[in-house]
Motif scaffolding. Structure first.
Motif, PDB file in Angstrom:
ATOM      1  N   VAL A 298       0.844  -1.189   0.000  1.00 28.45           N
ATOM      2  CA  VAL A 298       0.000   0.000   0.000  1.00 28.45           C
ATOM      3  C   VAL A 298       0.884   1.246   0.000  1.00 28.45           C
ATOM      4  O   VAL A 298       1.818   1.365   0.797  1.00 28.45           O
ATOM      5  CB  VAL A 298      -0.925   0.015   1.232  1.00 28.45           C
ATOM      6  N   ASP A 299       0.597   2.146  -0.921  1.00 28.23           N
ATOM      7  CA  ASP A 299       1.316   3.422  -0.990  1.00 28.23           C
ATOM      8  C   ASP A 299       0.457   4.489  -0.305  1.00 28.23           C
ATOM      9  O   ASP A 299      -0.556   4.934  -0.858  1.00 28.23           O
ATOM     10  CB  ASP A 299       1.560   3.802  -2.449  1.00 28.23           C
ATOM     11  N   PRO A 300       0.824   4.913   0.908  1.00 23.88           N
ATOM     12  CA  PRO A 300      -0.014   5.878   1.632  1.00 23.88           C
ATOM     13  C   PRO A 300      -0.169   7.208   0.903  1.00 23.88           C
ATOM     14  O   PRO A 300      -1.206   7.874   1.018  1.00 23.88           O
ATOM     15  CB  PRO A 300       0.723   6.067   2.970  1.00 23.88           C
ATOM     16  N   PHE A 301       0.842   7.584   0.130  1.00 24.66           N
ATOM     17  CA  PHE A 301       0.742   8.845  -0.617  1.00 24.66           C
ATOM     18  C   PHE A 301      -0.290   8.727  -1.745  1.00 24.66           C
ATOM     19  O   PHE A 301      -1.020   9.674  -2.039  1.00 24.66           O
ATOM     20  CB  PHE A 301       2.111   9.222  -1.184  1.00 24.66           C
ATOM     21  N   GLU A 302      -0.342   7.545  -2.379  1.00 22.53           N
ATOM     22  CA  GLU A 302      -1.337   7.325  -3.428  1.00 22.53           C
ATOM     23  C   GLU A 302      -2.740   7.355  -2.836  1.00 22.53           C
ATOM     24  O   GLU A 302      -3.650   7.983  -3.401  1.00 22.53           O
ATOM     25  CB  GLU A 302      -1.081   5.991  -4.115  1.00 22.53           C
TER      26      GLU A 302
ATOM     27  N   TRP B 219     -10.657   5.168 -11.846  1.00 22.29           N
ATOM     28  CA  TRP B 219      -9.597   4.450 -11.142  1.00 22.29           C
ATOM     29  C   TRP B 219      -9.912   2.953 -11.231  1.00 22.29           C
ATOM     30  O   TRP B 219     -11.040   2.526 -10.990  1.00 22.29           O
ATOM     31  CB  TRP B 219      -9.540   4.833  -9.664  1.00 22.29           C
ATOM     32  N   HIS B 220      -8.887   2.164 -11.550  1.00 18.24           N
ATOM     33  CA  HIS B 220      -9.070   0.710 -11.522  1.00 18.24           C
ATOM     34  C   HIS B 220      -8.174   0.103 -10.452  1.00 18.24           C
ATOM     35  O   HIS B 220      -6.989   0.433 -10.348  1.00 18.24           O
ATOM     36  CB  HIS B 220      -8.739   0.057 -12.869  1.00 18.24           C
ATOM     37  N   VAL B 221      -8.753  -0.785  -9.671  1.00 14.95           N
ATOM     38  CA  VAL B 221      -8.030  -1.460  -8.601  1.00 14.95           C
ATOM     39  C   VAL B 221      -7.852  -2.928  -8.972  1.00 14.95           C
ATOM     40  O   VAL B 221      -8.826  -3.613  -9.284  1.00 14.95           O
ATOM     41  CB  VAL B 221      -8.798  -1.351  -7.264  1.00 14.95           C
TER      42      VAL B 221
ATOM     43  N   ASN C 193      -9.863  -5.888  -1.887  1.00 17.54           N
ATOM     44  CA  ASN C 193     -10.117  -5.845  -0.450  1.00 17.54           C
ATOM     45  C   ASN C 193      -9.024  -5.080   0.291  1.00 17.54           C
ATOM     46  O   ASN C 193      -9.296  -4.336   1.245  1.00 17.54           O
ATOM     47  CB  ASN C 193     -10.239  -7.264   0.115  1.00 17.54           C
ATOM     48  N   THR C 194      -7.781  -5.229  -0.169  1.00 24.34           N
ATOM     49  CA  THR C 194      -6.672  -4.492   0.448  1.00 24.34           C
ATOM     50  C   THR C 194      -6.857  -2.988   0.249  1.00 24.34           C
ATOM     51  O   THR C 194      -6.644  -2.196   1.170  1.00 24.34           O
ATOM     52  CB  THR C 194      -5.333  -4.936  -0.157  1.00 24.34           C
ATOM     53  N   PHE C 195      -7.248  -2.611  -0.965  1.00 19.70           N
ATOM     54  CA  PHE C 195      -7.473  -1.187  -1.233  1.00 19.70           C
ATOM     55  C   PHE C 195      -8.584  -0.631  -0.355  1.00 19.70           C
ATOM     56  O   PHE C 195      -8.432   0.424   0.272  1.00 19.70           O
ATOM     57  CB  PHE C 195      -7.826  -0.975  -2.704  1.00 19.70           C
ATOM     58  N   LEU C 196      -9.721  -1.331  -0.309  1.00 14.96           N
ATOM     59  CA  LEU C 196     -10.855  -0.845   0.478  1.00 14.96           C
ATOM     60  C   LEU C 196     -10.492  -0.743   1.952  1.00 14.96           C
ATOM     61  O   LEU C 196     -10.886   0.202   2.643  1.00 14.96           O
ATOM     62  CB  LEU C 196     -12.057  -1.764   0.279  1.00 14.96           C
ATOM     63  N   ALA C 197      -9.720  -1.717   2.448  1.00 20.47           N
ATOM     64  CA  ALA C 197      -9.313  -1.709   3.858  1.00 20.47           C
ATOM     65  C   ALA C 197      -8.359  -0.566   4.164  1.00 20.47           C
ATOM     66  O   ALA C 197      -8.294  -0.086   5.304  1.00 20.47           O
ATOM     67  CB  ALA C 197      -8.659  -3.048   4.211  1.00 20.47           C
ATOM     68  N   SER C 198      -7.615  -0.121   3.155  1.00 21.47           N
ATOM     69  CA  SER C 198      -6.683   0.994   3.343  1.00 21.47           C
ATOM     70  C   SER C 198      -7.352   2.344   3.114  1.00 21.47           C
ATOM     71  O   SER C 198      -7.018   3.334   3.761  1.00 21.47           O
ATOM     72  CB  SER C 198      -5.499   0.845   2.382  1.00 21.47           C
TER      73      SER C 198
END
Length: 586
Positions: free
Chosen positions: A225-229, A333-335, A356-361
């Protein structure tokens, strides 16, 4: 333990075992005998024998679809390997890990007129993630009995090949190539091709393992996960009053319930799902076509999102594609870990994370839900559409439309539904399916070839009862799928037989002509009855609503053999009934 005497064959089987590839689908042949010997004499592997290579590859794809792990297919040399191509293309676009192990002739026997010999090196081109072209064992090269009879340039080529092989260490090279291919298939979820040359003798066995592969680090893919993104997306998300999430093909249970609920609680978000999305909530919008098809320009502009977030595989609905290409969002945006398709010609970002990782972040950092009437407006439209659909079903005669309504109501809960392509999946999209039913369809290339074979492979890998719904052309096209000794007794096939490619009648063009019947719709009088007798399926038939309800009443009951229900519908009225449906719900 019995092994092939050929070190290269031992290398393949040993590394497949190291990489935990258990399922091996073998098509009989001679050149692949060294591999067959190794796989079938080791209890670690679950081996299947399927003669037709095209069916074998789709069968393997079905297993891999369910397990989300690499499954290997093994074939002899020549045109056999080309029959894998349709399934490889499907695996490539559906992100399914498939490992092709093709036996080949030695290099000096290619293009000299030998039988069952073609140019197999890199034969799958850009439709595989990796092509490994292995080298003939040095020991085998030295044992070529016909070398003295070879033309001088071939003799020199062989000697040079040996010299180079000695320098590079053939065994180390082969081990490295196999390891790389298997790792890529697993991590990137896609097909790879390992081409393996064998020289005769092919059938010699030994109890000795000649090879000792160096240890490899087996990698596991970790989302980074890139927190800046994530932070860069939040400002856009917070300010957008109309946010649309569109979900394509998705594995069941791959998204946690708390994130589904978090999305559903936001009035500025509408979530369009398809039957293959395997994602459910009472406030989501399945049945995309019946939502969009009746809309006029004013309504379409009102539906146009500020932000479009997509995840999952490819989309079935042509109408949502046409809508979003015309009424483009400001941001798309595509995840997803694999490729991001610019389906709507406005892709802004590819976020390389599992959904799921994206949504959780992402969702825990959403500080507020934007005030909006976006979801409420379209929920009201959805309710009207559903009411009108129920009314329309009461007015129509026996047809494809009414048949899909009936059979989808009877799908057992907590079961698996496999759907054929073309009209079968498009009709299925229009109806509600219980959330406990897992739905799959080959939407990578969307071809009608191999749907039955895939469904059978999936049923083998999943203990749940499986129902496969297909059209007649797709079923007969892949009828060799039934030439299979592994079909579970709880496997069910429903064939909608409208005597041709009925979907072509919906498209623009002249109909009811001999030319159209022959070259577009492809009229026929075939039935599945004789195939069921040949392959041991219990066969039943329905040609009207009363017969269909009677057959469906016990279709899902346990039996000692798989079942097939063939439903004959009127070919000349289905298109009109479907087109009138979209007019009616408007």
């Amino acid at each position: 333990m019995i092994y092939s005497k050929i070190p290269l064959a031992q290398t393949i089987t040993t590394l497949c075992k190291t990489h935990n590839i258990k399922h091996i689908v073998i098509s009989p042949g001679s050149r692949n005998a060294p591999l067959n010997i190794g796989f079938t004499h080791d209890d670690f592997f679950k081996c299947y024998s399927i003669v037709d290579e095209r069916c074998a590859a789709f069968f393997a794809l079905g297993i891999a679809q369910q397990l989300q792990e690499p499954v290997a297919v093994v074939c002899t040399s020549g045109s056999a390997v080309l029959n894998y191509y349709p399934a490889i293309a499907e695996a490539f676009y559906s992100n399914i890990p498939l490992v092709v192990l093709s036996a080949d002739r030695p290099k000096h026997l290619v293009d000299i007129g030998d039988g069952q010999t073609i140019k197999q090196k890199n034969v799958f081109g850009e439709h595989v993630l990796y092509s490994a072209n292995l080298k003939l064992d040095l020991k085998d090269s030295e044992n070529v009995t016909s070398e003295n009879e070879l033309p001088i340039f071939k003799n020199l080529e062989n000697k040079l090949e040996r010299f180079l092989g000695l320098q590079k260490d053939i065994q180390t090279y082969n081990e490295s190539e196999v390891h790389d291919a298997l790792t890529i298939s697993k991590l990137n979820l896609g097909p790879v091709h390992i081409n393996i040359p064998f020289d005769e003798p092919l059938y010699e066995t030994t109890e000795e393992l000649f090879i000792n592969p160096k240890p490899f680090k087996i990698q596991n893919k970790v989302d980074k996960v890139d927190p800046f993104e994530i932070k860069s997306l939040l400002d856009v998300w917070h300010s957008a009053k109309r946010k649309m999430i569109l979900v394509g093909v998705l594995q069941p249970n791959s998204t946690e319930a708390q994130w589904i609920q978090e999305i559903a609680d936001d009035d500025s978000i509408i979530v369009f799902t398809e039957t293959t999305s395997n994602l459910h909530h009472q406030d989501f919008f399945p049945g995309i076509d019946k939502m969009i098809a009746p809309l006029d320009d004013t309504d379409l502009k009102a539906l146009q999102p500020d932000v479009l977030l997509t995840f999952g595989g490819l989309i079935v609905s042509k109408k949502i594609k046409a809508f979003l290409r015309t009424y483009k969002p400001d941001q798309h945006w595509h995840v997803g870990l694999s490729r991001a398709n610019d389906t709507f010609f406005c892709l802004e970002k590819h976020i390389k994370l599992r959904p799921n990782t994206f949504l959780a972040s992402f969702l825990p950092q959403v500080t507020h839900h934007t005030k909006s009437t976006y979801k409420a407006t379209w929920l009201a439209v959805r309710q009207k559409r559903r009411k009108l659909q129920d009314e329309y079903l009461k007015t129509i005669p026996f047809s494809d439309f009414s048949v899909f309504n009936s059979i989808l109501k009877q799908i057992p809960k907590r079961s698996m539904l496999q759907v054929g392509n073309s009209s079968a999946i498009r009709y299925t999209q229009l109806f509600k399916i219980p959330k406990s039913v897992e739905v799959f369809c080959n939407r990578g290339t969307s071809g009608i070839d191999g749907s039955t074979s895939t469904a059978i492979g999936a049923a083998v890998a999943n203990e749940k009862q499986t129902t496969f719904i297909t059209g007649d052309l797709s079923f007969f096209y892949d009828s060799n799928a039934l030439w299979n000794s592994y079909i579970p007794n709880n496997f069910r096939i429903i064939v909608i037989n409208n005597e041709g490619g009925g979907i072509f009648r919906i498209l623009p063009g002249n109909k009811n002509t001999e030319n159209f019947d022959t070259y577009f719709e492809t009229k026929h009088k075939l039935t599945a009855k004789q195939l069921c007798e040949m392959y041991g399926f219990e066969y039943s038939v329905a040609s009207n609503s009363e017969e269909l309800n009677e057959q469906l009443s016990d279709f899902n009951n346990a039996t000692k053999q798989p079942k097939l229900l063939e439903i004959f519908t009127p070919s000349r009225s289905n298109d009109e009934i479907l087109l009138n449906y979209f007019k009616f719900i408007k």
